[in-house]
Design a protein around this motif. Structure first.
Motif, short mmCIF file in Angstrom:
data_model
loop_
_atom_site.label_atom_id
_atom_site.label_comp_id
_atom_site.label_asym_id
_atom_site.label_seq_id
_atom_site.Cartn_x
_atom_site.Cartn_y
_atom_site.Cartn_z
N PHE A 198 32.30 58.84 40.61
CA PHE A 198 33.60 57.73 40.94
C PHE A 198 33.34 56.56 39.88
O PHE A 198 34.07 55.50 39.40
N ALA A 199 32.40 56.78 40.33
CA ALA A 199 31.68 54.79 39.60
C ALA A 199 31.88 54.96 37.69
O ALA A 199 32.42 53.98 37.65
N THR A 200 32.47 56.10 37.30
CA THR A 200 32.50 56.74 36.10
C THR A 200 34.22 55.27 35.37
O THR A 200 34.41 55.02 34.70
N THR A 201 34.36 55.61 36.79
CA THR A 201 36.13 54.36 36.85
C THR A 201 36.76 53.56 36.36
O THR A 201 37.11 52.81 36.38
N LEU A 202 35.20 52.58 36.87
CA LEU A 202 34.52 51.07 37.38
C LEU A 202 35.18 50.52 35.74
O LEU A 202 36.11 49.14 35.95
N THR A 203 35.17 51.05 35.10
CA THR A 203 35.17 50.12 33.97
C THR A 203 36.21 50.60 32.73
O THR A 203 36.51 50.39 31.47
N LEU A 204 37.58 51.69 33.32
CA LEU A 204 38.36 52.11 32.96
C LEU A 204 38.99 50.60 32.05
O LEU A 204 39.64 50.15 33.00
N ARG A 205 39.62 51.49 30.81
CA ARG A 205 40.36 49.87 30.45
C ARG A 205 41.46 49.92 30.69
O ARG A 205 42.42 48.63 31.06
N ALA A 206 42.44 50.51 31.43
CA ALA A 206 43.59 50.61 32.08
C ALA A 206 43.41 49.90 33.21
O ALA A 206 44.44 49.33 33.80
N LEU A 207 41.90 49.55 33.84
CA LEU A 207 42.37 48.64 35.09
C LEU A 207 41.25 46.91 35.00
O LEU A 207 41.16 46.37 35.77
N GLU A 208 41.39 47.17 33.47
CA GLU A 208 40.80 45.74 33.39
C GLU A 208 41.71 44.54 33.34
O GLU A 208 41.12 43.53 33.96
N LYS A 209 42.86 44.49 32.82
CA LYS A 209 43.92 43.59 33.59
C LYS A 209 44.75 44.08 34.97
O LYS A 209 45.90 42.79 34.78
N GLY A 210 45.13 44.97 34.90
CA GLY A 210 45.83 45.12 36.37
C GLY A 210 45.94 44.65 37.19
O GLY A 210 46.57 45.92 38.91
N LYS A 211 44.73 44.53 38.31
CA LYS A 211 44.62 44.20 39.20
C LYS A 211 45.78 43.36 40.46
O LYS A 211 45.92 42.21 39.18
N PRO A 212 46.12 43.93 41.48
CA PRO A 212 47.12 43.53 42.57
C PRO A 212 46.49 42.38 42.96
O PRO A 212 45.90 41.55 42.68
N PRO A 213 48.03 41.56 42.98
CA PRO A 213 47.66 40.21 42.86
C PRO A 213 47.05 40.09 44.79
O PRO A 213 47.61 40.84 45.45
N ASP A 214 45.88 38.62 44.88
CA ASP A 214 45.71 38.01 46.70
C ASP A 214 46.74 37.73 46.75
O ASP A 214 47.66 36.62 46.71
N LEU A 215 47.32 38.79 48.14
CA LEU A 215 48.36 38.13 48.67
C LEU A 215 48.12 37.49 50.01
O LEU A 215 49.40 36.82 50.28
N LEU A 216 46.91 36.85 50.41
CA LEU A 216 47.17 35.27 51.21
C LEU A 216 46.12 34.71 50.29
O LEU A 216 46.66 33.53 50.56
N ASP A 217 46.22 34.31 48.63
CA ASP A 217 46.72 33.70 48.09
C ASP A 217 47.00 33.96 46.89
O ASP A 217 46.52 34.19 45.95
N LEU A 218 48.46 33.48 46.82
CA LEU A 218 48.80 34.12 45.40
C LEU A 218 48.47 33.51 44.29
O LEU A 218 48.68 33.77 43.15
N ARG A 219 47.96 32.06 44.27
CA ARG A 219 47.50 31.75 42.88
C ARG A 219 46.27 32.07 42.30
O ARG A 219 45.97 31.48 41.57
N ALA A 220 45.39 32.75 43.41
CA ALA A 220 44.21 32.97 42.79
C ALA A 220 43.67 34.35 41.46
O ALA A 220 45.06 35.37 41.50
N SER A 221 42.98 34.19 41.13
CA SER A 221 42.88 34.60 39.25
C SER A 221 41.21 35.23 39.96
O SER A 221 40.28 34.88 40.14
#
Lengths: 114, 136
Positions: B49-72
């Protein structure tokens, strides 16, 4: 904290599993002591869940600390688990990723990762 | 007797741990960053499953940090991509084709190579130290 640390360890044992309670991480304790007793240079790194051993300080870890093995504890893993550096027992050294990287790259090092 | 040829890579990390199953991926990335900063040459063989770490589809699709919405916080794919850009000559991330095929994980961020498992023995032979992280 501190201790005499070899610059190029023969054996680098990296433990990631929980050491205390029902954890499986304590297996390296015997290996580290036997190797050190046979005259090998041994560095034991506690990282991820294995840093629990540094706070619980089970007898097996105290034995390792007294056997000539260098024990290093990952600072990041401690921080992730809200464990203070002051809770690390005397004889173990708190280090960052740079120190572990240096050991991984040492000439002739034999790495065992659990 | 001739001296043995210098190995091309200082470190090979074989990463099979499933992402987010434990701290293992974080540990691998922290150590890689530290190793590369020291000027060493490191390569990764991502399996399971480590093969999925570098999927292009996951590069920019990280959910927001609900404890700090301004954090990236960068996703692993973005972090690995930035390491590949920063250390083009001394860092390689290779994905096992068999495991990637099995998971439909074939479109990766730039710089990642998808390779046959038959190359793995060659990677072992060309690396000074090999570390196996995970469990498939």
């Amino acid at each position: 904290v501190g201790g005499t640390e070899p610059k190029a360890p023969t054996h680098l044992l990296v433990e990631t599993a929980d050491w205390g309670g029902d954890g499986k991480g304590g297996g390296f304790a015997l290996a580290a002591r036997v190797l050190a007793g046979a005259g090998h240079r041994v560095v034991l790194v506690l990282i991820q869940d294995a840093v629990s051993a540094s706070t619980a300080a089970p007898a097996s870890l105290r034995d390792v600390l007294g056997s000539g093995v260098t024990v290093l504890v990952d600072e990041f893993s401690l921080r992730q688990r809200a464990v203070a550096v002051s809770e690390v027992p005397a004889g173990a050294e708190v280090v960052g990723a740079d120190r572990i990287a240096e050991l991984l790259l040492a000439d002739g090092v034999k790495v065992v990762w659990h | 007797m001739a001296a043995p040829a210098k190995t091309r890579w200082d470190l090979l990390i074989t990463l099979t741990a499933a992402p987010f199953g434990s701290d293992t991926t974080t540990t691998a990335l922290r150590l890689l960053e530290a190793v590369l900063r020291r000027g060493a040459r490191a390569q990764v063989w991502a399996c399971g499953f480590a093969t999925t770490l570098t999927l292009r589809a996951l590069e920019k699709g990280k959910p927001p940090d609900l404890l700090d919405l301004r954090a990236s916080h960068p996703a692993p794919a973005a972090l690995i991509g930035s390491l590949l850009s920063a250390y083009p000559e001394t860092f390689a991330w290779q994905v096992c084709r068999f495991c990637a095929d099995d998971r439909g994980a074939l479109d990766h961020v730039d710089g990642v190579d998808v390779r046959s498992f038959s190359r793995f023995a060659g990677l072992l032979g060309s690396s000074g130290t090999t570390v196996y992280l995970g469990g498939a």
